[in-house]
Scaffold this motif. Structure first.
Motif, PDB file in Angstrom:
ATOM      1  N   LEU A 218      -2.042   2.991   5.432  1.00 36.56           N
ATOM      2  CA  LEU A 218      -2.641   4.145   4.764  1.00 36.56           C
ATOM      3  C   LEU A 218      -4.034   3.835   4.663  1.00 36.56           C
ATOM      4  O   LEU A 218      -5.139   4.595   5.007  1.00 36.56           O
ATOM      5  CB  LEU A 218      -1.968   4.588   3.547  1.00 36.56           C
ATOM      6  CG  LEU A 218      -2.654   5.504   2.683  1.00 36.56           C
ATOM      7  CD1 LEU A 218      -2.417   6.812   3.406  1.00 36.56           C
ATOM      8  CD2 LEU A 218      -2.034   5.431   1.200  1.00 36.56           C
ATOM      9  N   CYS A 219      -4.422   2.898   4.256  1.00 41.79           N
ATOM     10  CA  CYS A 219      -5.750   2.433   3.822  1.00 41.79           C
ATOM     11  C   CYS A 219      -6.499   2.444   5.334  1.00 41.79           C
ATOM     12  O   CYS A 219      -7.710   2.676   5.077  1.00 41.79           O
ATOM     13  CB  CYS A 219      -5.812   0.996   3.037  1.00 41.79           C
ATOM     14  SG  CYS A 219      -4.940   0.832   1.452  1.00 41.79           S
ATOM     15  N   ARG A 220      -5.948   1.678   6.216  1.00 41.97           N
ATOM     16  CA  ARG A 220      -6.492   1.759   7.403  1.00 41.97           C
ATOM     17  C   ARG A 220      -7.002   3.063   8.091  1.00 41.97           C
ATOM     18  O   ARG A 220      -7.958   3.279   8.597  1.00 41.97           O
ATOM     19  CB  ARG A 220      -5.909   0.639   8.246  1.00 41.97           C
ATOM     20  CG  ARG A 220      -6.401   0.642   9.780  1.00 41.97           C
ATOM     21  CD  ARG A 220      -5.485  -0.235  10.716  1.00 41.97           C
ATOM     22  NE  ARG A 220      -4.456   0.815  11.139  1.00 41.97           N
ATOM     23  CZ  ARG A 220      -3.043   0.339  10.739  1.00 41.97           C
ATOM     24  NH1 ARG A 220      -2.762  -0.789  10.369  1.00 41.97           N
ATOM     25  NH2 ARG A 220      -2.088   1.296  11.227  1.00 41.97           N
TER      26      ARG A 220
ATOM     27  N   ALA B 208      -3.556  -5.153   0.583  1.00 42.20           N
ATOM     28  CA  ALA B 208      -3.537  -4.001   1.626  1.00 42.20           C
ATOM     29  C   ALA B 208      -4.817  -3.076   2.049  1.00 42.20           C
ATOM     30  O   ALA B 208      -4.764  -2.353   2.907  1.00 42.20           O
ATOM     31  CB  ALA B 208      -2.456  -2.873   1.145  1.00 42.20           C
ATOM     32  N   GLY B 209      -5.638  -3.253   0.903  1.00 45.83           N
ATOM     33  CA  GLY B 209      -7.085  -2.635   1.119  1.00 45.83           C
ATOM     34  C   GLY B 209      -7.067  -1.470   0.296  1.00 45.83           C
ATOM     35  O   GLY B 209      -8.211  -0.539   0.477  1.00 45.83           O
ATOM     36  N   ALA B 210      -6.344  -1.487  -0.793  1.00 39.69           N
ATOM     37  CA  ALA B 210      -6.342  -0.170  -1.849  1.00 39.69           C
ATOM     38  C   ALA B 210      -7.765  -0.338  -2.676  1.00 39.69           C
ATOM     39  O   ALA B 210      -7.993  -1.481  -2.667  1.00 39.69           O
ATOM     40  CB  ALA B 210      -5.119  -0.084  -2.535  1.00 39.69           C
ATOM     41  N   ASP B 211      -8.258   0.611  -3.056  1.00 39.27           N
ATOM     42  CA  ASP B 211      -9.422   0.684  -3.852  1.00 39.27           C
ATOM     43  C   ASP B 211      -9.151   0.477  -5.446  1.00 39.27           C
ATOM     44  O   ASP B 211      -9.947  -0.077  -5.983  1.00 39.27           O
ATOM     45  CB  ASP B 211     -10.329   1.790  -3.558  1.00 39.27           C
ATOM     46  CG  ASP B 211     -10.854   2.111  -2.376  1.00 39.27           C
ATOM     47  OD1 ASP B 211     -11.911   1.426  -2.124  1.00 39.27           O
ATOM     48  OD2 ASP B 211     -10.271   2.714  -1.511  1.00 39.27           O
TER      49      ASP B 211
ATOM     50  N   VAL C 162      -8.655   4.969  -2.153  1.00 39.28           N
ATOM     51  CA  VAL C 162      -6.963   5.018  -1.987  1.00 39.28           C
ATOM     52  C   VAL C 162      -6.583   4.328  -3.276  1.00 39.28           C
ATOM     53  O   VAL C 162      -7.018   3.312  -3.642  1.00 39.28           O
ATOM     54  CB  VAL C 162      -6.518   4.027  -0.801  1.00 39.28           C
ATOM     55  CG1 VAL C 162      -5.171   4.225  -0.873  1.00 39.28           C
ATOM     56  CG2 VAL C 162      -6.962   4.874   0.419  1.00 39.28           C
ATOM     57  N   ILE C 163      -5.688   5.072  -4.006  1.00 40.68           N
ATOM     58  CA  ILE C 163      -5.043   4.719  -5.235  1.00 40.68           C
ATOM     59  C   ILE C 163      -3.682   4.409  -4.970  1.00 40.68           C
ATOM     60  O   ILE C 163      -2.817   5.119  -4.700  1.00 40.68           O
ATOM     61  CB  ILE C 163      -5.201   5.920  -6.368  1.00 40.68           C
ATOM     62  CG1 ILE C 163      -6.606   6.212  -6.474  1.00 40.68           C
ATOM     63  CG2 ILE C 163      -4.668   5.361  -7.810  1.00 40.68           C
ATOM     64  CD1 ILE C 163      -7.014   7.500  -7.485  1.00 40.68           C
ATOM     65  N   ALA C 164      -3.254   3.097  -5.311  1.00 40.33           N
ATOM     66  CA  ALA C 164      -1.936   2.493  -5.223  1.00 40.33           C
ATOM     67  C   ALA C 164      -1.362   2.927  -6.735  1.00 40.33           C
ATOM     68  O   ALA C 164      -1.624   2.248  -7.691  1.00 40.33           O
ATOM     69  CB  ALA C 164      -1.868   1.067  -5.036  1.00 40.33           C
TER      70      ALA C 164
END
Length: 354
Positions: free
Chosen positions: A266-268, A49-52, A24-26
């Motif tokens: 989204l990340c989840r 949020a858990g984005a990569d 996941v790219i923010a």
């Protein structure tokens, strides 16, 4: 030149591909609204949020357009109507002097930061800062010299394909491969801001995977997460979404960007969707093991002595499921039991003669 099939590759040590959780790219884009502290808060929120990864854009107005009032350079509709291209990019750009501080902040937060360069001087700056990957924006997918220059750096590349047809995508892929890129992904994209979900035609994603043989993902400009989550089921390995601290912030891209809680969802949810795909498996699952009592099976409903004949009134199909399955009912009728059996005993093959 055709693309070489790639099953996965790595960005800053994180594997990206169909065998791994979605990457996941923010996308910060212009949502800092001219405030470096806000840019840093977005990076922090993305990590929480858990984005990569977080992605920024590296250009100046004079590296992306010309300062002109002629009709070609004026925006007449959409979110940015009334501005010239130069005015839009002056408003939206991330100052180059911010870049070292933003990269340092991302390292401090423990999240990957990379960028979309829009000309060779931007690539040179990002190389100095140790950018671990590059993203080619949709509108630059036709800039073959830029793609070749980025590819020559030997870093992972992601090419967004909004507005590009199949032939143009192939040209971009061939240019990247021909210039030395060995770690390449493409993103299905609709270059509308925002884009309606019905424009996305997500069935294009498995076709892209088969056609180009590359790790494939989605650059999503819809207003919620449904399209992105659905794309995972169709093979997307990367998801890119614009993010902001406040959708009502008034910046160029705020209105179609995710706020922090939505990014966390989204990340989840993309990871949940990916895990739910699993493999092809018709066997009993671990979560079902305790529920065998709710299946039907055959039980003796009266006591029998060894040698007694099994009659219709002696057995029934009932819950739980610890006896023979009901399909064996007619096969056992008329047979005899080998041993004494009590009422409410499950019917087992070893209890029945022959």
């Amino acid at each position: 030149m055709s693309a070489v099939s790639t099953s996965s590759f790595s960005i800053a040590g994180r594997q990206v591909g169909p065998g791994y959780e979605p990457y996941v790219i923010a996308e910060v884009s212009a949502n800092h609204n001219g405030d470096i502290e806000k840019a840093k808060r977005i990076i922090t929120q993305a990590r929480q949020a858990g984005a990569d990864a977080v992605k920024i854009q590296t250009y100046r107005p004079d590296t992306i357009t010309l300062e002109s009032d002629l009709a070609d350079f004026r925006i007449v509709d959409g979110l940015w109507a009334g501005r010239t291209l130069y005015e839009l990019y002056e408003w939206a750009h991330t100052p180059w002097e911010w870049h070292p501080e933003l990269f340092a902040h991302a390292r401090k937060e423990g999240i990957t930061l990379f960028s979309s360069p829009f000309d060779s001087t931007a690539v040179d700056l990002l190389e100095e800062l140790g950018a671990p990957a590059y993203k080619i924006a949709s509108f630059e997918a036709v800039d073959i010299p830029l793609i070749e220059y980025v590819a020559s750096k030997g870093k992972p590349m992601i090419i967004s394909t909004g507005m590009a047809d199949a032939a143009e995508i192939q040209e971009a892929v061939d240019a990247a491969r021909g210039a030395g890129c060995e770690q390449l992904a493409i993103l299905h994209c609709v270059s509308g801001y925002p884009a309606p979900a019905e424009d996305y035609n997500l069935r294009t994603i498995p076709d892209m995977i088969g056609r180009f043989g590359l790790v494939t993902g989605l650059s999503d400009h819809t207003l919620d997460n449904t399209t992105a989550i659905t794309s995972i089921a169709l093979g997307a390995s990367l998801i890119e979404k614009h993010v902001t601290l406040d959708r009502s912030g008034g910046g160029p891209d705020d209105s179609f960007s995710l706020e922090p809680a939505e990014l966390a969802a989204l990340c989840r949810d993309t990871k949940t969707a990916w895990r739910s795909l699993g493999g092809i498996d018709y066997g009993r699952k671990s979560s079902e093991q305790g529920n065998v009592k709710f299946r039907r099976s055959l039980y003796f409903v009266k006591a029998l002595r060894a040698g007694d004949v099994i009659t219709e009134d002696a057995v029934r199909s009932v819950r739980p499921g610890y006896g023979l399955t009901p399909k064996y009912l007619h096969a056992i009728l008329g047979k005899t039991v080998k041993v004494d059996v009590d009422m409410h005993t499950p019917v087992k093959a070893e209890l029945i003669a022959d």
